[in-house]
Motif scaffolding. Structure first.
Motif, mmCIF file in Angstrom:
data_model
loop_
_atom_site.group_PDB
_atom_site.id
_atom_site.type_symbol
_atom_site.label_atom_id
_atom_site.label_comp_id
_atom_site.label_asym_id
_atom_site.label_seq_id
_atom_site.Cartn_x
_atom_site.Cartn_y
_atom_site.Cartn_z
ATOM 1 N N LEU A 110 0.838 -1.199 0.000
ATOM 2 C CA LEU A 110 0.000 0.000 0.000
ATOM 3 C C LEU A 110 0.873 1.248 0.000
ATOM 4 O O LEU A 110 0.643 2.178 -0.783
ATOM 5 C CB LEU A 110 -0.916 -0.015 1.226
ATOM 6 C CG LEU A 110 -1.747 1.250 1.461
ATOM 7 C CD1 LEU A 110 -2.769 1.439 0.349
ATOM 8 C CD2 LEU A 110 -2.434 1.199 2.826
ATOM 9 N N SER A 159 -5.548 5.445 4.851
ATOM 10 C CA SER A 159 -6.025 4.492 3.847
ATOM 11 C C SER A 159 -6.439 3.172 4.486
ATOM 12 O O SER A 159 -7.436 2.560 4.091
ATOM 13 C CB SER A 159 -4.934 4.255 2.794
ATOM 14 O OG SER A 159 -5.418 3.436 1.753
ATOM 15 N N SER A 218 -9.751 3.691 6.004
ATOM 16 C CA SER A 218 -10.753 3.708 4.943
ATOM 17 C C SER A 218 -11.057 2.289 4.460
ATOM 18 O O SER A 218 -12.218 1.918 4.247
ATOM 19 C CB SER A 218 -10.238 4.569 3.778
ATOM 20 O OG SER A 218 -11.131 4.549 2.695
ATOM 21 N N TYR A 219 -9.991 1.496 4.318
ATOM 22 C CA TYR A 219 -10.147 0.108 3.865
ATOM 23 C C TYR A 219 -10.970 -0.702 4.855
ATOM 24 O O TYR A 219 -11.880 -1.446 4.472
ATOM 25 C CB TYR A 219 -8.755 -0.503 3.697
ATOM 26 C CG TYR A 219 -8.715 -1.955 3.297
ATOM 27 C CD1 TYR A 219 -9.286 -2.384 2.113
ATOM 28 C CD2 TYR A 219 -8.073 -2.899 4.099
ATOM 29 C CE1 TYR A 219 -9.228 -3.721 1.737
ATOM 30 C CE2 TYR A 219 -8.012 -4.229 3.736
ATOM 31 C CZ TYR A 219 -8.595 -4.636 2.554
ATOM 32 O OH TYR A 219 -8.541 -5.954 2.186
ATOM 33 N N TYR A 260 -14.555 0.090 4.673
ATOM 34 C CA TYR A 260 -15.212 -0.688 3.612
ATOM 35 C C TYR A 260 -15.668 -2.046 4.142
ATOM 36 O O TYR A 260 -16.806 -2.488 3.907
ATOM 37 C CB TYR A 260 -14.264 -0.877 2.418
ATOM 38 C CG TYR A 260 -14.662 -2.038 1.528
ATOM 39 C CD1 TYR A 260 -15.715 -1.910 0.640
ATOM 40 C CD2 TYR A 260 -14.004 -3.268 1.612
ATOM 41 C CE1 TYR A 260 -16.106 -2.983 -0.151
ATOM 42 C CE2 TYR A 260 -14.395 -4.337 0.832
ATOM 43 C CZ TYR A 260 -15.447 -4.185 -0.051
ATOM 44 O OH TYR A 260 -15.839 -5.252 -0.820
ATOM 45 N N TRP A 261 -14.810 -2.759 4.873
ATOM 46 C CA TRP A 261 -15.170 -4.087 5.371
ATOM 47 C C TRP A 261 -16.285 -4.015 6.397
ATOM 48 O O TRP A 261 -17.214 -4.834 6.379
ATOM 49 C CB TRP A 261 -13.933 -4.785 5.947
ATOM 50 C CG TRP A 261 -13.083 -5.351 4.866
ATOM 51 C CD1 TRP A 261 -11.902 -4.856 4.401
ATOM 52 C CD2 TRP A 261 -13.379 -6.496 4.059
ATOM 53 N NE1 TRP A 261 -11.446 -5.620 3.365
ATOM 54 C CE2 TRP A 261 -12.325 -6.626 3.132
ATOM 55 C CE3 TRP A 261 -14.428 -7.404 4.027
ATOM 56 C CZ2 TRP A 261 -12.296 -7.656 2.183
ATOM 57 C CZ3 TRP A 261 -14.403 -8.427 3.093
ATOM 58 C CH2 TRP A 261 -13.341 -8.540 2.185
ATOM 59 N N HIS A 309 -10.270 0.538 -7.095
ATOM 60 C CA HIS A 309 -10.510 0.056 -5.734
ATOM 61 C C HIS A 309 -10.556 1.258 -4.787
ATOM 62 O O HIS A 309 -9.647 1.505 -4.009
ATOM 63 C CB HIS A 309 -9.406 -0.915 -5.303
ATOM 64 C CG HIS A 309 -9.500 -2.267 -5.931
ATOM 65 N ND1 HIS A 309 -9.147 -2.500 -7.243
ATOM 66 C CD2 HIS A 309 -9.906 -3.464 -5.426
ATOM 67 C CE1 HIS A 309 -9.318 -3.786 -7.524
ATOM 68 N NE2 HIS A 309 -9.787 -4.388 -6.442
ATOM 69 N N ASN A 350 -16.356 2.471 -1.364
ATOM 70 C CA ASN A 350 -17.114 1.247 -1.114
ATOM 71 C C ASN A 350 -17.880 0.857 -2.363
ATOM 72 O O ASN A 350 -18.988 1.340 -2.613
ATOM 73 C CB ASN A 350 -18.077 1.446 0.064
ATOM 74 C CG ASN A 350 -18.701 0.137 0.523
ATOM 75 O OD1 ASN A 350 -18.894 -0.778 -0.261
ATOM 76 N ND2 ASN A 350 -19.024 0.044 1.799
ATOM 77 N N ASP A 400 -8.617 7.009 0.105
ATOM 78 C CA ASP A 400 -9.688 6.057 -0.188
ATOM 79 C C ASP A 400 -9.330 5.088 -1.310
ATOM 80 O O ASP A 400 -10.202 4.366 -1.806
ATOM 81 C CB ASP A 400 -10.985 6.805 -0.531
ATOM 82 C CG ASP A 400 -11.560 7.528 0.667
ATOM 83 O OD1 ASP A 400 -11.438 6.996 1.784
ATOM 84 O OD2 ASP A 400 -12.110 8.639 0.508
ATOM 85 N N HIS A 407 -7.680 1.757 -1.996
ATOM 86 C CA HIS A 407 -7.311 0.596 -1.177
ATOM 87 C C HIS A 407 -6.532 -0.416 -2.018
ATOM 88 O O HIS A 407 -6.973 -1.549 -2.192
ATOM 89 C CB HIS A 407 -8.568 -0.086 -0.616
ATOM 90 C CG HIS A 407 -9.541 0.866 -0.001
ATOM 91 N ND1 HIS A 407 -10.908 0.698 -0.094
ATOM 92 C CD2 HIS A 407 -9.342 2.001 0.718
ATOM 93 C CE1 HIS A 407 -11.517 1.683 0.550
ATOM 94 N NE2 HIS A 407 -10.587 2.489 1.050
#
Length: 309
Positions: free
Chosen positions: A53, A77, A80-81, A84-85, A127, A130, A288, A290
């Protein structure tokens, strides 16, 4: 998630199942705090894809950015990742009115106009943000979509992800070696005037297109441009980001095929234009993006485990 390396399949399945089971029962503030805490732990201990990353983000910030600035960006980041999850686990139980109310979109009229005219659309996404929320949101507007998902191990985990996305209104096709059956289905959906959504900033086929990306050679999939060219569908870049409690979605203008050149030349030119749009949007919302896998050619050429050296 990318942190599943060397973890037994049964443990991976159990972890995801626990996520889907528990998250929907947690107060939102508690759930977000928990996932932020996990993100910070993974970032601090450089678990999973944090090294890659940061190698990717280094291309965005340039050589003049300090290591402290890069680390601050990679931490944002990772948060942010993991957001998303958290949201993916929560999506099946999320109130649909909330999902619509918290979405801020521009350009969706471009996409809808093509579909109303009976023309298929290839929505190509990086990527970012979301993408599952974006897919659920567009289906709530009465637009069914078809997408492709990378096969996960074990098979039961892939089936679980597929079931969640199908419950949200998406048709999910597996990414298969050679891709013949899946590509054929995508082409039929497009010729019938449907919407196909594809993550398009990382090549998984080994047959991608070399593009210029943040001033450096990178590899991106040829599929979105090839499908649009073969079926006459519109190729529309779509960018996603987080905006406080809201989700941002922007549908960009169509990337049109060049009027001259053979098929390979035209696909290459369209993919390069797609990369330029992604570059601009990622630069606007770098935290953002990912991307924890190699994208740039220099990283793809390195032996595994030598990222960032």
């Amino acid at each position: 998630m990318t942190m599943r390396a060397r973890v037994p399949d049964r443990a991976v399945t159990a972890a995801y199942t626990l996520g889907w089971t528990l998250v929907k029962h947690l107060p939102e503030q508690t759930g977000r705090w928990a996932f932020t805490t996990i993100a910070d732990y993974a970032w601090r201990h450089r678990l999973g894809g944090v090294d890659q990353l940061e190698a990717n983000l280094r291309r965005l910030v340039g050589p003049d950015a300090t290591q402290a600035e890069l680390r601050a960006l990679s931490r944002a980041s990772m948060r942010s990742y993991f957001r998303y999850w958290y949201e993916l686990f929560r999506l099946p139980a999320m109130d649909r009115r909330e999902l619509v109310a918290r979405t801020r979109s521009t350009g969706v009229d471009i996409l809808e106009a093509h579909l109303r005219a009976g023309r298929g659309v290839v929505a190509a996404l990086p990527h970012m943000g979301n993408w599952d929320q974006a897919g659920a949101w567009i289906t709530l507007r009465g637009i069914p979509l078809t997408t492709v998902a990378e096969r996960l191990r074990p098979e039961s985990l892939f089936q679980r992800f597929t079931a969640v996305r199908e419950r949200l209104g998406m048709e999910v096709l597996p990414l298969t070696r050679g891709g013949g059956t899946t590509v054929g289905t995508l082409a039929r959906r497009l010729r019938a005037g449907g919407l196909v959504c594809l993550l398009a900033d990382r090549d998984l086929t080994g047959q991608g297109i070399d593009v210029d990306f943040f001033g450096e050679p990178a590899r991106m999939p040829a599929g979105p441009a090839a499908l649009a060219l073969a079926t006459g569908a519109a190729l529309l870049p779509v960018s996603l980001w987080f905006d406080g409690p809201h989700w941002g979605i922007r549908v960009h203008e169509e990337i049109r095929p060049p009027s001259a050149g053979d098929r390979t030349t035209r696909i290459r030119a369209m993919t390069q234009e797609l990369a330029y749009v992604f570059e601009q949007e990622i630069a606007a919302h770098p935290e953002d993006w990912h991307m924890m896998q190699p994208v740039f050619t220099a990283d793809l050429a390195r032996p595994r485990g030598e990222v960032g050296r």
